[in-house]
Design a protein around this motif. Structure first.
Motif, PDB file in Angstrom:
ATOM      1  N   GLU A  56       0.818  -1.209   0.000  1.00  0.00           N
ATOM      2  CA  GLU A  56       0.000   0.000   0.000  1.00  0.00           C
ATOM      3  C   GLU A  56       0.857   1.266   0.000  1.00  0.00           C
ATOM      4  OE1 GLU A  56       0.371  -1.809   4.024  1.00  0.00           O
ATOM      5  OE2 GLU A  56      -0.797  -2.467   2.325  1.00  0.00           O
ATOM      6  N   THR A  57       2.137   1.130   0.279  1.00  0.00           N
ATOM      7  CA  THR A  57       3.021   2.297   0.299  1.00  0.00           C
ATOM      8  C   THR A  57       3.762   2.489  -1.022  1.00  0.00           C
ATOM      9  OG1 THR A  57       4.875   1.013   1.194  1.00  0.00           O
ATOM     10  CG2 THR A  57       3.374   2.054   2.776  1.00  0.00           C
ATOM     11  N   TRP A  58       3.530   1.638  -1.994  1.00  0.00           N
ATOM     12  CA  TRP A  58       4.239   1.726  -3.273  1.00  0.00           C
ATOM     13  C   TRP A  58       3.529   2.670  -4.235  1.00  0.00           C
ATOM     14  CZ3 TRP A  58       4.897  -4.167  -4.581  1.00  0.00           C
ATOM     15  CH2 TRP A  58       5.695  -4.759  -3.612  1.00  0.00           C
ATOM     16  N   SER A  59       4.313   3.303  -5.105  1.00  0.00           N
ATOM     17  CA  SER A  59       3.740   4.028  -6.242  1.00  0.00           C
ATOM     18  C   SER A  59       3.486   2.997  -7.328  1.00  0.00           C
ATOM     19  CB  SER A  59       4.710   5.090  -6.754  1.00  0.00           C
ATOM     20  OG  SER A  59       4.866   6.099  -5.817  1.00  0.00           O
ATOM     21  N   LEU A  60       2.238   2.790  -7.675  1.00  0.00           N
ATOM     22  CA  LEU A  60       1.906   1.752  -8.642  1.00  0.00           C
ATOM     23  C   LEU A  60       2.222   2.200 -10.064  1.00  0.00           C
ATOM     24  CD1 LEU A  60      -1.500   0.428  -7.283  1.00  0.00           C
ATOM     25  CD2 LEU A  60       0.776  -0.472  -6.888  1.00  0.00           C
ATOM     26  N   THR A 108       0.564   9.610  -4.670  1.00  0.00           N
ATOM     27  CA  THR A 108      -0.809  10.089  -4.799  1.00  0.00           C
ATOM     28  C   THR A 108      -1.254  10.275  -6.244  1.00  0.00           C
ATOM     29  OG1 THR A 108      -0.025  12.357  -4.593  1.00  0.00           O
ATOM     30  CG2 THR A 108      -0.805  11.281  -2.585  1.00  0.00           C
ATOM     31  N   ASP A 109      -0.375  10.151  -7.213  1.00  0.00           N
ATOM     32  CA  ASP A 109      -0.729  10.437  -8.607  1.00  0.00           C
ATOM     33  C   ASP A 109      -1.889   9.581  -9.111  1.00  0.00           C
ATOM     34  OD1 ASP A 109       1.144  12.407  -8.737  1.00  0.00           O
ATOM     35  OD2 ASP A 109       2.616  11.230  -9.855  1.00  0.00           O
ATOM     36  N   ASP A 110      -1.823   8.274  -8.888  1.00  0.00           N
ATOM     37  CA  ASP A 110      -2.894   7.411  -9.389  1.00  0.00           C
ATOM     38  C   ASP A 110      -4.188   7.568  -8.586  1.00  0.00           C
ATOM     39  OD1 ASP A 110      -1.561   6.266  -7.280  1.00  0.00           O
ATOM     40  OD2 ASP A 110      -1.864   4.212  -7.930  1.00  0.00           O
ATOM     41  N   ILE A 111      -4.082   7.963  -7.339  1.00  0.00           N
ATOM     42  CA  ILE A 111      -5.276   8.231  -6.530  1.00  0.00           C
ATOM     43  C   ILE A 111      -5.965   9.491  -7.044  1.00  0.00           C
ATOM     44  CG2 ILE A 111      -6.089   8.852  -4.220  1.00  0.00           C
ATOM     45  CD1 ILE A 111      -3.766   7.095  -3.168  1.00  0.00           C
ATOM     46  N   LYS A 112      -5.175  10.507  -7.357  1.00  0.00           N
ATOM     47  CA  LYS A 112      -5.728  11.761  -7.875  1.00  0.00           C
ATOM     48  C   LYS A 112      -6.383  11.573  -9.232  1.00  0.00           C
ATOM     49  CE  LYS A 112      -2.596  14.887  -5.484  1.00  0.00           C
ATOM     50  NZ  LYS A 112      -1.458  15.814  -5.639  1.00  0.00           N
ATOM     51  N   ARG A 113      -5.921  10.580 -10.009  1.00  0.00           N
ATOM     52  CA  ARG A 113      -6.523  10.316 -11.311  1.00  0.00           C
ATOM     53  C   ARG A 113      -7.987   9.895 -11.164  1.00  0.00           C
ATOM     54  NH1 ARG A 113      -3.178   6.160 -13.418  1.00  0.00           N
ATOM     55  NH2 ARG A 113      -1.409   7.416 -12.859  1.00  0.00           N
ATOM     56  N   LYS A 124      -4.012  -0.330  -1.322  1.00  0.00           N
ATOM     57  CA  LYS A 124      -3.531   1.047  -1.413  1.00  0.00           C
ATOM     58  C   LYS A 124      -4.691   2.030  -1.251  1.00  0.00           C
ATOM     59  CE  LYS A 124      -0.974   4.378  -4.084  1.00  0.00           C
ATOM     60  NZ  LYS A 124      -0.112   4.656  -5.199  1.00  0.00           N
ATOM     61  N   TRP A 125      -5.815   1.753  -1.884  1.00  0.00           N
ATOM     62  CA  TRP A 125      -6.972   2.649  -1.783  1.00  0.00           C
ATOM     63  C   TRP A 125      -7.460   2.742  -0.341  1.00  0.00           C
ATOM     64  CZ3 TRP A 125      -8.684   6.082  -5.116  1.00  0.00           C
ATOM     65  CH2 TRP A 125      -9.914   6.680  -4.879  1.00  0.00           C
ATOM     66  N   GLN A 126      -7.535   1.602   0.342  1.00  0.00           N
ATOM     67  CA  GLN A 126      -7.977   1.603   1.730  1.00  0.00           C
ATOM     68  C   GLN A 126      -6.996   2.361   2.624  1.00  0.00           C
ATOM     69  OE1 GLN A 126      -8.410  -2.598   2.466  1.00  0.00           O
ATOM     70  NE2 GLN A 126     -10.532  -2.618   1.760  1.00  0.00           N
ATOM     71  N   TRP A 127      -5.703   2.187   2.367  1.00  0.00           N
ATOM     72  CA  TRP A 127      -4.686   2.878   3.157  1.00  0.00           C
ATOM     73  C   TRP A 127      -4.757   4.390   2.912  1.00  0.00           C
ATOM     74  CZ3 TRP A 127      -2.117   2.277   7.332  1.00  0.00           C
ATOM     75  CH2 TRP A 127      -1.001   3.052   7.610  1.00  0.00           C
ATOM     76  N   ALA A 128      -4.992   4.798   1.672  1.00  0.00           N
ATOM     77  CA  ALA A 128      -5.106   6.221   1.357  1.00  0.00           C
ATOM     78  C   ALA A 128      -6.284   6.837   2.109  1.00  0.00           C
ATOM     79  CB  ALA A 128      -5.271   6.428  -0.149  1.00  0.00           C
ATOM     80  N   GLY A 129      -7.414   6.138   2.139  1.00  0.00           N
ATOM     81  CA  GLY A 129      -8.564   6.629   2.879  1.00  0.00           C
ATOM     82  C   GLY A 129      -8.279   6.733   4.361  1.00  0.00           C
TER      83      GLY A 129
END
Length: 135
Positions: free
Chosen positions: A6-10, A99-104, A60-65
């Motif tokens: 969850e800490t990786w840039s995908l 955060t780039d892919d989350i912001k997408r 990753k999505w859950q960790w970001a939230g």
């Protein structure tokens, strides 16, 4: 295999490497060799293991939230906002940020979107889909 993912840039290259590793592990679990020429779909059907791309994206999505909803002032959220001052920039495209892919998917106000759990969970499906449709 997915500890700390969850800490990786995908990236698409990373997802491909994870899938190759997963297929190798599934073949080892079944005792199947590449020379047996059994299709990946058949191996997935036999093992019934969750696709690694789906699992990593969901984590990753859950960790970001979780990070966005945190209010205790720990350093995790501060690290998301931190921009290093390195002087001269290197040539080429800047490296992908976490955060780039989350912001997408959730746009630039993703931290506010994460406060609404219903909205955040509905966006999760879109986020996971973008990584499972790769490769």
């Amino acid at each position: 295999m997915n500890y700390g993912t969850e800490t990786w840039s995908l990236s698409m290259a990373l997802i491909r490497r994870l899938r190759v590793t997963q297929r190798a592990m599934e073949r080892a679990m079944l005792g199947v060799y590449l020379r047996d020429q059994i299709r990946n779909e058949e191996i997935h059907r036999r093992t019934r293991v969750t696709d690694i791309a789906r699992r990593v994206a969901k984590l990753k999505w859950q960790w970001a939230g979780h990070m966005a909803r945190r209010t205790d002032g720990r350093w995790g959220l501060k690290m998301l906002e931190w921009r290093p001052r390195t002087g001269k920039r290197s040539v080429g495209q800047p490296p992908t940020m976490w955060t780039d892919d989350i912001k997408r998917v959730a746009r630039s106000r993703w931290r506010q979107a994460a406060q609404d759990r219903v909205l955040w969970n509905s966006l999760q499906k879109t986020y996971v889909q973008q990584w499972t449709s790769v490769g």
